[in-house]
Write an enzyme that holds these catalytic residues in place. Sequence first.
Site, PDB file in Angstrom:
ATOM      1  N   GLY A  38      -0.573  -4.383   2.070  1.00 28.44           N
ATOM      2  CA  GLY A  38      -0.401  -3.014   1.569  1.00 28.44           C
ATOM      3  C   GLY A  38      -1.151  -2.870   0.263  1.00 28.44           C
ATOM      4  O   GLY A  38      -1.628  -3.864  -0.307  1.00 28.44           O
ATOM      5  N   LEU A  39      -1.219  -1.650  -0.212  1.00 29.73           N
ATOM      6  CA  LEU A  39      -1.954  -1.366  -1.452  1.00 29.73           C
ATOM      7  C   LEU A  39      -1.331  -2.098  -2.645  1.00 29.73           C
ATOM      8  O   LEU A  39      -0.161  -2.495  -2.593  1.00 29.73           O
ATOM      9  CB  LEU A  39      -1.912   0.143  -1.739  1.00 29.73           C
ATOM     10  N   SER A  40      -2.108  -2.232  -3.696  1.00 31.11           N
ATOM     11  CA  SER A  40      -1.562  -2.770  -4.936  1.00 31.11           C
ATOM     12  C   SER A  40      -0.411  -1.861  -5.389  1.00 31.11           C
ATOM     13  O   SER A  40      -0.534  -0.636  -5.342  1.00 31.11           O
ATOM     14  CB  SER A  40      -2.670  -2.788  -6.003  1.00 31.11           C
ATOM     15  N   GLY A  41       0.703  -2.447  -5.764  1.00 25.33           N
ATOM     16  CA  GLY A  41       1.844  -1.657  -6.212  1.00 25.33           C
ATOM     17  C   GLY A  41       2.699  -1.118  -5.077  1.00 25.33           C
ATOM     18  O   GLY A  41       3.670  -0.398  -5.304  1.00 25.33           O
ATOM     19  N   SER A  42       2.352  -1.477  -3.831  1.00 25.34           N
ATOM     20  CA  SER A  42       3.138  -0.947  -2.707  1.00 25.34           C
ATOM     21  C   SER A  42       4.523  -1.601  -2.640  1.00 25.34           C
ATOM     22  O   SER A  42       5.462  -1.028  -2.103  1.00 25.34           O
ATOM     23  CB  SER A  42       2.387  -1.152  -1.380  1.00 25.34           C
ATOM     24  N   GLY A  43       4.637  -2.821  -3.182  1.00 27.26           N
ATOM     25  CA  GLY A  43       5.940  -3.489  -3.179  1.00 27.26           C
ATOM     26  C   GLY A  43       5.940  -4.836  -2.483  1.00 27.26           C
ATOM     27  O   GLY A  43       7.009  -5.418  -2.243  1.00 27.26           O
ATOM     28  N   LYS A  44       4.774  -5.370  -2.167  1.00 25.03           N
ATOM     29  CA  LYS A  44       4.688  -6.645  -1.434  1.00 25.03           C
ATOM     30  C   LYS A  44       5.415  -7.764  -2.191  1.00 25.03           C
ATOM     31  O   LYS A  44       6.285  -8.438  -1.634  1.00 25.03           O
ATOM     32  CB  LYS A  44       3.210  -7.052  -1.221  1.00 25.03           C
ATOM     33  N   SER A  45       5.053  -7.972  -3.454  1.00 28.05           N
ATOM     34  CA  SER A  45       5.640  -9.073  -4.226  1.00 28.05           C
ATOM     35  C   SER A  45       7.129  -8.848  -4.447  1.00 28.05           C
ATOM     36  O   SER A  45       7.927  -9.788  -4.344  1.00 28.05           O
ATOM     37  CB  SER A  45       4.961  -9.196  -5.601  1.00 28.05           C
ATOM     38  N   SER A 112      -4.810  -7.956   1.258  1.00 28.25           N
ATOM     39  CA  SER A 112      -5.516  -8.261   2.523  1.00 28.25           C
ATOM     40  C   SER A 112      -5.938  -6.983   3.254  1.00 28.25           C
ATOM     41  O   SER A 112      -5.394  -6.654   4.303  1.00 28.25           O
ATOM     42  CB  SER A 112      -4.686  -9.182   3.424  1.00 28.25           C
TER      43      SER A 112
HETATM   44  P1  ADP Z   1       2.420  -5.354  -4.933  1.00 28.85           P
HETATM   45  O1  ADP Z   1       2.870  -6.792  -4.854  1.00 28.85           O
HETATM   46  O2  ADP Z   1       2.335  -4.692  -3.598  1.00 28.85           O
HETATM   47  O3  ADP Z   1       1.181  -5.168  -5.764  1.00 28.85           O
HETATM   48  P2  ADP Z   1       4.637  -5.045  -6.697  1.00 28.85           P
HETATM   49  O4  ADP Z   1       5.800  -5.600  -5.928  1.00 28.85           O
HETATM   50  O5  ADP Z   1       4.008  -5.914  -7.751  1.00 28.85           O
HETATM   51  O6  ADP Z   1       3.556  -4.520  -5.676  1.00 28.85           O
HETATM   52  O7  ADP Z   1       5.046  -3.697  -7.405  1.00 28.85           O
HETATM   53  C1  ADP Z   1       5.795  -2.695  -6.747  1.00 28.85           C
HETATM   54  C2  ADP Z   1       6.524  -1.845  -7.797  1.00 28.85           C
HETATM   55  O8  ADP Z   1       7.205  -0.794  -7.125  1.00 28.85           O
HETATM   56  C3  ADP Z   1       7.562  -2.663  -8.557  1.00 28.85           C
HETATM   57  O9  ADP Z   1       7.553  -2.258  -9.913  1.00 28.85           O
HETATM   58  C4  ADP Z   1       8.872  -2.235  -7.873  1.00 28.85           C
HETATM   59  O10 ADP Z   1       9.975  -2.335  -8.725  1.00 28.85           O
HETATM   60  C5  ADP Z   1       8.569  -0.770  -7.526  1.00 28.85           C
HETATM   61  N1  ADP Z   1       9.368  -0.213  -6.433  1.00 28.85           N
HETATM   62  C6  ADP Z   1      10.035   0.955  -6.512  1.00 28.85           C
HETATM   63  N2  ADP Z   1      10.695   1.212  -5.356  1.00 28.85           N
HETATM   64  C7  ADP Z   1      10.432   0.190  -4.516  1.00 28.85           C
HETATM   65  C8  ADP Z   1      10.831  -0.102  -3.169  1.00 28.85           C
HETATM   66  N3  ADP Z   1      11.644   0.711  -2.486  1.00 28.85           N
HETATM   67  N4  ADP Z   1      10.375  -1.241  -2.592  1.00 28.85           N
HETATM   68  C9  ADP Z   1       9.534  -2.071  -3.291  1.00 28.85           C
HETATM   69  N5  ADP Z   1       9.129  -1.846  -4.564  1.00 28.85           N
HETATM   70  C10 ADP Z   1       9.566  -0.722  -5.187  1.00 28.85           C
END
Ligand code: ADP
Length: 205
Positions: A38-45, A112
Site C-alpha cells: 500500500g501507499l506510504s502512510g497507508s498503515g502497513k507498519s 512494493s
Molecule cells: P506505512 O507503513 O504504510 O508507511 P505507517 O503504519 O507508518 O504506514 O503509518 C500509518 C499512520 O496512519 C500511522 O500514524 C497510524 O497511526 C495512522 N492510522 C490512522 N488510522 C489508521 C488505521 N485505521 N489503520 C492503520 N493506521 C492508521
Amino acid sequence: MKESPAVTENVVWHQHKVDKTQRQQQNGHQSAILWFTGLSGSGKSTIADALEQSLHQRGIKTYLLDGDNVRHGLCGDLGFSDNDRQENIRRVGEVAKLMSDAGQITLSAFISPFRKERQDVRDLVADGEFIEVFVDTPFEVCAKRDPKGLYAKALRGEIKNFTGIDSDYEAPQNPQIHLHTDQQSVEQSVEKITTYLANKGIING
Ligand code: ADP
C-alpha cells in the site's frame, strides 16, 4: 515454485536433516508470508506491528520485515529508482522465503508498488503461502496523515520517485485480504487477518 535464476551448475542444494515440516510441527503452526502492500502512510507498519504483537502473545513464531528498517542494512545500497525498488523487493522476497523455510510467519511491510515484483515473490514459495494484504488507503488520507512528513516534502519536489506522486502504485487486483483503513480500526484489521489465518488452517483458531 520457481528456482532462483542464478543457480549455477556447481552449486548443489544441500538437503538438511531438519526440514521445514519438522520446524512447522514443532512450532504448532504453518509458515506464511503476509505481504502488506500500500501507499506510504497507508498503515502497513502500524497494522503489521499490532498483528505481530497479537500473534507473538499466542506463542506464534513471527518476524516482521519492515521496509524502512531493511533499507538501513540489507538494502542500504539501494535507492528508489524502479530498478532499485525491484532489487529491494527481490532481496526481501528471498529473505521471506528463508523465513518461511524456518517455519515462521513473516510479516512484510513494503510499499512494493509493482504487480510484477509481488508476483515474483509469490512465485518463490508454495501455493497459498504468499498472502497479499492490500492496505487500501486513499492517497488523500495518506497525504493528510503524513506520519513521516514525506508527502509534504515530495509535494514540494524535495523527494523524487515518490509513490503516488511521481512514481506509480499498481494496486493488487485480487488480494487475499483487502483492508480499508479509512473505515476500519487497526484492531479490526488485525482481527480480519487473524480470522483469515485461522480459516486457512495456518494457525489454530
Ligand atoms: P506505512 O507503513 O504504510 O508507511 P505507517 O503504519 O507508518 O504506514 O503509518 C500509518 C499512520 O496512519 C500511522 O500514524 C497510524 O497511526 C495512522 N492510522 C490512522 N488510522 C489508521 C488505521 N485505521 N489503520 C492503520 N493506521 C492508521
